[in-house]
Design a protein around this motif. Structure first.
Motif, short mmCIF file in Angstrom:
data_model
loop_
_atom_site.label_atom_id
_atom_site.label_comp_id
_atom_site.label_asym_id
_atom_site.label_seq_id
_atom_site.Cartn_x
_atom_site.Cartn_y
_atom_site.Cartn_z
N LYS A 47 6.55 2.68 2.47
CA LYS A 47 7.67 1.28 1.21
C LYS A 47 6.97 1.21 -0.11
O LYS A 47 7.28 0.98 -1.06
N LEU A 48 5.20 0.87 0.70
CA LEU A 48 3.76 0.11 -0.69
C LEU A 48 4.14 1.73 -1.43
O LEU A 48 3.86 1.04 -2.49
N GLY A 49 3.82 2.15 -0.89
CA GLY A 49 3.57 3.46 -1.79
C GLY A 49 4.48 4.03 -3.00
O GLY A 49 4.22 5.15 -3.81
N ARG A 50 6.16 3.73 -2.93
CA ARG A 50 6.91 4.23 -3.59
C ARG A 50 7.47 5.27 -3.94
O ARG A 50 7.48 5.91 -5.14
N TYR A 51 7.09 6.17 -2.88
CA TYR A 51 7.46 7.65 -2.90
C TYR A 51 8.99 7.59 -3.25
O TYR A 51 9.29 8.94 -3.40
N ALA A 52 9.44 6.66 -2.98
CA ALA A 52 11.33 7.25 -3.03
C ALA A 52 11.71 5.12 -2.71
O ALA A 52 11.19 4.18 -2.53
N LYS A 53 12.54 5.04 -3.35
CA LYS A 53 13.28 3.79 -3.58
C LYS A 53 13.64 2.97 -2.14
O LYS A 53 13.65 2.21 -1.46
#
Length: 161
Positions: A47-53
């Motif tokens: 979630k923190l890595g912003r790999y996807a919404k």
């Protein structure tokens, strides 16, 4: 009205549980999945890595399982390499030998440099000293001396006798 009577209305989660009894012990998602790797932490990093919404609930479980499998595979092969070198402790050299000698892991980690790992032992055959005629004859001689067990007589000859 009685002065000693109080309203005992339960609010929040305690009312829904049907009593204020002992709280149920929480079970982590890693335990539910039967994994050693932390599913919750991996989910948080996804979630923190912003790999996807949005991140599905099964994604961190699957990723944790894959990472655990890869770690176990590398550690097993590195442990075997350490044992081959008569050592009890796995070093970066053992990890490198394990990864480079395994075809699939070598392909996965082809562009990776392992610090203090060194290189695979490899000497080009052109650089090796040439064999002398005496050494070549010595090596060829034992190969000729190997004798096979005597053949049984063919069935046709045995029938004629």
């Amino acid at each position: 009205m009685e002065s000693g009577a109080k309203a005992t209305k339960k609010t929040g989660a305690a009312g829904r549980r049907g009593g204020g009894g002992p709280k149920k012990k929480s079970v982590s998602r890693s335990v539910k999945a039967g994994l050693q790797f932390p599913v919750g932490r991996i989910g948080r990093y996804l979630k923190l890595g912003r790999y996807a919404k949005r991140i599905g609930s099964g994604a961190p479980v699957y990723l944790a399982a894959v990472l655990e499998y890869l770690a176990a595979e590398v550690l097993e092969l590195a442990g075997n390499a350490a044992k081959d070198n008569k050592k009890n402790r796995i070093t970066p050299r053992h990890v490198l030998l394990a990864v480079r000698n395994d075809q699939e892991l070598g392909k996965l980690l082809a562009g990776v440099t392992i610090a203090h790992g060194g290189v695979l032992p490899n000497i080009n055959p052109v650089l090796l000293p040439k064999k002398t005629a005496a050494a070549a004859a010595k090596e060829a001689k034992p190969a000729k001396e190997t004798t096979k067990s005597p053949r049984k007589a063919p069935a046709k000859k045995a029938a004629d006798s």
